[in-house]
Design a protein around this motif. Structure first.
Motif, PDB file in Angstrom:
ATOM      1  N   GLY A 132       8.416   2.822 -11.151  1.00  0.00           N
ATOM      2  CA  GLY A 132       9.576   1.926 -10.214  1.00  0.00           C
ATOM      3  C   GLY A 132       8.777   1.436  -9.207  1.00  0.00           C
ATOM      4  O   GLY A 132       8.857   0.369  -8.847  1.00  0.00           O
ATOM      5  N   TRP A 133       8.051   2.227  -8.458  1.00  0.00           N
ATOM      6  CA  TRP A 133       7.295   2.194  -7.181  1.00  0.00           C
ATOM      7  C   TRP A 133       6.067   1.178  -7.537  1.00  0.00           C
ATOM      8  O   TRP A 133       5.606   0.599  -6.754  1.00  0.00           O
ATOM      9  CB  TRP A 133       6.913   3.396  -6.392  1.00  0.00           C
ATOM     10  N   SER A 186       0.852  -1.254   0.085  1.00  0.00           N
ATOM     11  CA  SER A 186       0.239   0.078   0.137  1.00  0.00           C
ATOM     12  C   SER A 186       0.852   1.363   0.098  1.00  0.00           C
ATOM     13  O   SER A 186       0.397   2.331  -0.711  1.00  0.00           O
ATOM     14  CB  SER A 186      -1.037  -0.038   1.361  1.00  0.00           C
ATOM     15  N   LEU A 187       1.937   1.117   0.701  1.00  0.00           N
ATOM     16  CA  LEU A 187       2.952   2.319   0.800  1.00  0.00           C
ATOM     17  C   LEU A 187       3.613   2.611  -0.506  1.00  0.00           C
ATOM     18  O   LEU A 187       3.729   3.672  -0.947  1.00  0.00           O
ATOM     19  CB  LEU A 187       3.947   2.054   1.931  1.00  0.00           C
ATOM     20  N   TYR A 188       3.936   1.491  -1.216  1.00  0.00           N
ATOM     21  CA  TYR A 188       4.662   1.508  -2.647  1.00  0.00           C
ATOM     22  C   TYR A 188       3.536   2.131  -3.532  1.00  0.00           C
ATOM     23  O   TYR A 188       3.877   2.892  -4.417  1.00  0.00           O
ATOM     24  CB  TYR A 188       4.903   0.540  -2.934  1.00  0.00           C
ATOM     25  N   LYS A 189       2.216   1.715  -3.515  1.00  0.00           N
ATOM     26  CA  LYS A 189       1.215   2.315  -4.320  1.00  0.00           C
ATOM     27  C   LYS A 189       0.973   3.596  -4.219  1.00  0.00           C
ATOM     28  O   LYS A 189       0.789   4.560  -5.122  1.00  0.00           O
ATOM     29  CB  LYS A 189      -0.061   1.352  -4.196  1.00  0.00           C
ATOM     30  N   LEU A 190       0.989   4.150  -2.891  1.00  0.00           N
ATOM     31  CA  LEU A 190       0.778   5.335  -2.469  1.00  0.00           C
ATOM     32  C   LEU A 190       1.840   6.313  -3.097  1.00  0.00           C
ATOM     33  O   LEU A 190       1.708   7.427  -3.589  1.00  0.00           O
ATOM     34  CB  LEU A 190       0.483   5.796  -0.907  1.00  0.00           C
ATOM     35  N   ARG A 191       3.133   5.944  -2.867  1.00  0.00           N
ATOM     36  CA  ARG A 191       4.200   6.590  -3.401  1.00  0.00           C
ATOM     37  C   ARG A 191       4.237   6.832  -5.176  1.00  0.00           C
ATOM     38  O   ARG A 191       4.599   7.869  -5.466  1.00  0.00           O
ATOM     39  CB  ARG A 191       5.420   5.850  -3.040  1.00  0.00           C
ATOM     40  N   ILE A 198      20.056   6.715 -11.877  1.00  0.00           N
ATOM     41  CA  ILE A 198      21.041   6.759 -10.744  1.00  0.00           C
ATOM     42  C   ILE A 198      20.454   6.488  -9.497  1.00  0.00           C
ATOM     43  O   ILE A 198      21.144   6.012  -8.344  1.00  0.00           O
ATOM     44  CB  ILE A 198      21.888   7.869 -11.218  1.00  0.00           C
ATOM     45  N   SER A 199      19.346   7.442  -9.198  1.00  0.00           N
ATOM     46  CA  SER A 199      18.923   7.497  -7.848  1.00  0.00           C
ATOM     47  C   SER A 199      18.034   6.298  -7.561  1.00  0.00           C
ATOM     48  O   SER A 199      18.088   5.988  -6.396  1.00  0.00           O
ATOM     49  CB  SER A 199      17.685   8.764  -8.141  1.00  0.00           C
ATOM     50  N   SER A 200      17.457   5.604  -8.478  1.00  0.00           N
ATOM     51  CA  SER A 200      16.995   4.159  -8.132  1.00  0.00           C
ATOM     52  C   SER A 200      17.915   3.254  -7.947  1.00  0.00           C
ATOM     53  O   SER A 200      17.680   2.527  -7.023  1.00  0.00           O
ATOM     54  CB  SER A 200      15.983   3.653  -9.334  1.00  0.00           C
ATOM     55  N   HIS A 201      19.014   3.288  -8.538  1.00  0.00           N
ATOM     56  CA  HIS A 201      20.151   2.278  -8.155  1.00  0.00           C
ATOM     57  C   HIS A 201      20.606   2.746  -6.881  1.00  0.00           C
ATOM     58  O   HIS A 201      20.964   1.809  -5.832  1.00  0.00           O
ATOM     59  CB  HIS A 201      21.098   2.527  -9.352  1.00  0.00           C
ATOM     60  N   TRP A 202      20.543   4.024  -6.466  1.00  0.00           N
ATOM     61  CA  TRP A 202      21.297   4.517  -5.299  1.00  0.00           C
ATOM     62  C   TRP A 202      20.240   3.898  -4.151  1.00  0.00           C
ATOM     63  O   TRP A 202      20.672   3.588  -2.937  1.00  0.00           O
ATOM     64  CB  TRP A 202      21.496   5.890  -5.333  1.00  0.00           C
ATOM     65  N   ARG A 203      18.886   4.021  -4.561  1.00  0.00           N
ATOM     66  CA  ARG A 203      17.938   3.679  -3.509  1.00  0.00           C
ATOM     67  C   ARG A 203      18.187   2.341  -3.113  1.00  0.00           C
ATOM     68  O   ARG A 203      17.780   1.808  -1.883  1.00  0.00           O
ATOM     69  CB  ARG A 203      16.662   4.320  -3.943  1.00  0.00           C
ATOM     70  N   ARG A 204      18.276   1.430  -4.106  1.00  0.00           N
ATOM     71  CA  ARG A 204      18.360   0.082  -3.933  1.00  0.00           C
ATOM     72  C   ARG A 204      19.441  -0.573  -2.969  1.00  0.00           C
ATOM     73  O   ARG A 204      19.449  -1.415  -2.487  1.00  0.00           O
ATOM     74  CB  ARG A 204      18.235  -0.693  -5.236  1.00  0.00           C
ATOM     75  N   SER A 205      20.542   0.220  -3.361  1.00  0.00           N
ATOM     76  CA  SER A 205      21.780  -0.148  -2.499  1.00  0.00           C
ATOM     77  C   SER A 205      22.067   0.324  -1.143  1.00  0.00           C
ATOM     78  O   SER A 205      21.078   0.923  -0.348  1.00  0.00           O
ATOM     79  CB  SER A 205      22.956   0.202  -3.349  1.00  0.00           C
TER      80      SER A 205
END
Length: 156
Positions: free
Chosen positions: A94-95, A25-30, A149-156
């Protein structure tokens, strides 16, 4: 929850007490928030592109300082709005765990760019320009690159 997999929610939960459905639910809201901001930006891009006068200082809804800044360099004013648009769309996809979020972002931004330029053909005081397409494409590329770049940084 114990045993949550990366595949079921996209990001492994570090808190064992948070149920899987709350994270989804949080991911869908984002995703909805990113898509809502992107929709507003698309409307602003189309409104500015289809304005009868190409001078941004003539737009009542745009602050005077922003219009003056945009009128300094017409090429950059085409590229600048597509940077955050590509970024927002890529993160929205992505979310919501879409396959190839960057690709979808580029496709939608390219469509928006094409529609904004095509619409100018129907206005007497405006003309579609290949240079605008190029600068819009540069903005899309920068925004998609920053999102990657930011999605890669978010996952690591």
């Amino acid at each position: 929850m114990p045993g949550t997999s990366e595949r079921s929610i996209g990001v492994q939960s570090t808190d064992e007490n948070v149920p899987n459905f709350k994270l989804k639910s949080l991911y869908k809201l984002r995703a909805v928030m990113f898509f809502a901001l992107a929709a507003i930006l698309i409307l602003l891009i189309l409104a500015a592109s289809w304005a009868p006068d190409s001078r941004m200082t003539q737009l009542r809804w745009l602050p005077g300082w922003a219009g003056a800044l945009a009128d300094r360099d017409p090429n950059l004013r085409t590229a600048i709005p597509f940077i955050p648009l590509a970024f927002l769309l890529a993160h929205g996809f992505g979310w919501c765990r879409a396959k190839w979020p960057i690709v979808w972002s580029v496709v939608i931004c390219g469509f928006c760019l094409g529609v904004s330029e095509l619409g100018q053909n129907f206005l007497a005081s405006r003309t579609a320009d290949a240079t605008d397409l190029m600068w819009g494409g540069i903005g899309i590329t920068i925004g998609a690159g920053l999102a990657g770049i930011s999605s890669h940084w978010r996952r690591s």
